[in-house]
Design an enzyme around this catalytic site. Structure first.
Site, PDB file in Angstrom:
ATOM      1  N   LYS A   9       0.747  -1.185  -0.106  1.00  0.00           N
ATOM      2  CA  LYS A   9       0.008   0.007  -0.011  1.00  0.00           C
ATOM      3  C   LYS A   9       0.871   1.246  -0.012  1.00  0.00           C
ATOM      4  O   LYS A   9       2.036   1.071   0.331  1.00  0.00           O
ATOM      5  CB  LYS A   9      -0.939   0.128   1.225  1.00  0.00           C
ATOM      6  N   TYR A  47     -12.455  -2.360  -3.270  1.00  0.00           N
ATOM      7  CA  TYR A  47     -12.676  -2.471  -2.008  1.00  0.00           C
ATOM      8  C   TYR A  47     -14.394  -2.695  -1.899  1.00  0.00           C
ATOM      9  O   TYR A  47     -15.017  -2.133  -0.896  1.00  0.00           O
ATOM     10  CB  TYR A  47     -12.296  -1.507  -1.073  1.00  0.00           C
ATOM     11  N   ASN A 113      -2.121   0.169   6.795  1.00  0.00           N
ATOM     12  CA  ASN A 113      -1.557  -1.084   7.321  1.00  0.00           C
ATOM     13  C   ASN A 113      -0.672  -1.869   6.453  1.00  0.00           C
ATOM     14  O   ASN A 113      -0.479  -3.193   6.339  1.00  0.00           O
ATOM     15  CB  ASN A 113      -2.617  -2.081   8.097  1.00  0.00           C
ATOM     16  N   HIS A 116      -1.818  -5.500   1.418  1.00  0.00           N
ATOM     17  CA  HIS A 116      -2.979  -6.362   1.415  1.00  0.00           C
ATOM     18  C   HIS A 116      -2.708  -7.931   1.084  1.00  0.00           C
ATOM     19  O   HIS A 116      -1.468  -8.270   0.187  1.00  0.00           O
ATOM     20  CB  HIS A 116      -3.724  -5.796   0.252  1.00  0.00           C
ATOM     21  N   GLU A 127      -9.019 -10.961  -7.846  1.00  0.00           N
ATOM     22  CA  GLU A 127      -8.136 -10.022  -7.314  1.00  0.00           C
ATOM     23  C   GLU A 127      -7.054  -9.864  -8.408  1.00  0.00           C
ATOM     24  O   GLU A 127      -6.502  -8.919  -8.578  1.00  0.00           O
ATOM     25  CB  GLU A 127      -7.711  -9.742  -5.929  1.00  0.00           C
TER      26      GLU A 127
HETATM   27  N1  LIG Z   1     -11.545  -0.937  11.719  1.00  0.00           N
HETATM   28  C1  LIG Z   1     -10.917  -0.365  10.682  1.00  0.00           C
HETATM   29  N2  LIG Z   1     -10.645   0.870  10.610  1.00  0.00           N
HETATM   30  C2  LIG Z   1     -10.040   1.594   9.762  1.00  0.00           C
HETATM   31  N3  LIG Z   1      -9.651   0.771   8.488  1.00  0.00           N
HETATM   32  C3  LIG Z   1      -9.862  -0.515   8.420  1.00  0.00           C
HETATM   33  C4  LIG Z   1     -10.496  -1.168   9.430  1.00  0.00           C
HETATM   34  N4  LIG Z   1     -10.695  -2.461   9.358  1.00  0.00           N
HETATM   35  C5  LIG Z   1     -10.199  -2.717   8.004  1.00  0.00           C
HETATM   36  N5  LIG Z   1      -9.691  -1.358   7.471  1.00  0.00           N
HETATM   37  C6  LIG Z   1      -9.088  -1.196   6.306  1.00  0.00           C
HETATM   38  O1  LIG Z   1      -9.734  -1.915   5.218  1.00  0.00           O
HETATM   39  C7  LIG Z   1      -8.794  -2.945   4.620  1.00  0.00           C
HETATM   40  C8  LIG Z   1      -9.539  -3.999   4.221  1.00  0.00           C
HETATM   41  O2  LIG Z   1     -10.109  -4.700   5.341  1.00  0.00           O
HETATM   42  P1  LIG Z   1     -10.324  -6.107   5.549  1.00  0.00           P
HETATM   43  O3  LIG Z   1     -11.475  -6.534   6.541  1.00  0.00           O
HETATM   44  O4  LIG Z   1     -10.693  -6.951   4.268  1.00  0.00           O
HETATM   45  O5  LIG Z   1      -8.981  -6.314   6.171  1.00  0.00           O
HETATM   46  P2  LIG Z   1      -7.778  -7.531   5.559  1.00  0.00           P
HETATM   47  O6  LIG Z   1      -8.448  -8.453   4.883  1.00  0.00           O
HETATM   48  O7  LIG Z   1      -7.026  -7.662   6.795  1.00  0.00           O
HETATM   49  O8  LIG Z   1      -7.182  -6.411   4.706  1.00  0.00           O
HETATM   50  P3  LIG Z   1      -6.753  -6.490   3.166  1.00  0.00           P
HETATM   51  O9  LIG Z   1      -8.031  -6.835   2.432  1.00  0.00           O
HETATM   52  O10 LIG Z   1      -6.181  -5.259   2.913  1.00  0.00           O
HETATM   53  O11 LIG Z   1      -5.722  -7.638   3.077  1.00  0.00           O
HETATM   54  C9  LIG Z   1      -7.799  -3.022   5.553  1.00  0.00           C
HETATM   55  O12 LIG Z   1      -6.613  -3.563   5.248  1.00  0.00           O
HETATM   56  C10 LIG Z   1      -7.399  -1.910   6.174  1.00  0.00           C
HETATM   57  O13 LIG Z   1      -6.882  -0.975   5.289  1.00  0.00           O
END
Ligand SMILES: Nc1ncnc2c1ncn2[C@@H]1O[C@H](COP(=O)(O)OP(=O)(O)OP(=O)(O)O)[C@@H](O)[C@H]1O
Length: 194
Positions: A9, A47, A113, A116, A127
């Site tokens: 990211k 997303y 974070n 992904h 994806e």
């Molecule tokens: N509670 C939250 N607060 C802020 N941002 C969040 C939160 N939960 C998720 N995100 C953001 O949205 C992205 C997608 O959320 P998801 O629940 O799919 O998490 P993930 O599967 O661990 O991450 P990714 O899909 O990016 O690998 C996260 O990677 C993060 O950048």
């Protein structure tokens, strides 16, 4: 070998080289890589499942704030292995429970974070298509299967190409042969007429 999609990211793009070293050290092969600047529409499509979440607009602004590096990673059980190396979504949890993970080391907040990873083989397929529409998702052949494939589909054209190469004697034989094979591939995709 299973494939998964990894995205470095925007907040971790400066650490991409170090993250790639961690990926290789963990036994993955980086099959494809592409650095892209996502448009808002593309990020929203990627997303889409989070469209109703309170963090959605922050997430879209963040994901479009700079270039991302998308990669197709291959390894046995790649989806699970890459998510393990990533660490938990929450950076605070990652620092606490998995301090060596990518999110613990390079993440700066729950949204920012660092990286992904696809959450299932099905998501990975969708994806990967999103970022690499031309990528072959079929397993890479080896052993007898690879030999049969080469005998059936490659040898005849390759021998013709090498014969032409010897006659032409170009200055850059490798590029010349690559171009020749692309133009003379008998298995070119056929455009349908609509
Ligand atoms: N509670 C939250 N607060 C802020 N941002 C969040 C939160 N939960 C998720 N995100 C953001 O949205 C992205 C997608 O959320 P998801 O629940 O799919 O998490 P993930 O599967 O661990 O991450 P990714 O899909 O990016 O690998 C996260 O990677 C993060 O950048």
């Amino acid at each position: 070998m299973e494939k998964t999609l990894a995205i470095i990211k925007p907040n971790a793009i400066a650490n991409a080289e170090e993250i790639e070293k961690m990926i290789i050290k963990d036994g993955f092969t980086i099959v494809q890589r592409r650095r892209v600047l996502l448009s808002k529409e593309q990020a929203m499509e990627f997303y889409a499942e989070h469209r109703d979440k309170p963090f959605f607009s922050d997430l879209i602004n963040f994901m479009t704030s700079g270039p991302v590096l998308a990669m197709v990673l291959s390894k046995d059980r790649a989806v699970r292995a890459w998510r393990r190396l990533l660490g938990p979504t929450s950076v605070a949890a990652a620092i606490k429970k998995h301090p060596d993970s990518i999110r613990a080391r390079f993440g700066s907040s729950d949204t920012e974070n660092a990286a992904h990873g696809s959450d299932s083989a099905e998501s990975a397929e969708r994806e990967i298509r999103f970022f690499f529409p031309d990528v072959t998702l079929y397993p890479i052949l080896s052993g007898m299967e690879a030999r049969d494939f080469v005998d059936d589909y490659v040898s005849e054209t390759l021998v013709r190409g090498l014969t032409e190469l010897c006659k032409t004697k170009p200055a850059d034989p490798v590029s010349w042969l690559a171009e020749w094979l692309l133009s003379n591939n008998p298995y070119q995709p056929v455009q349908g007429v609509h």
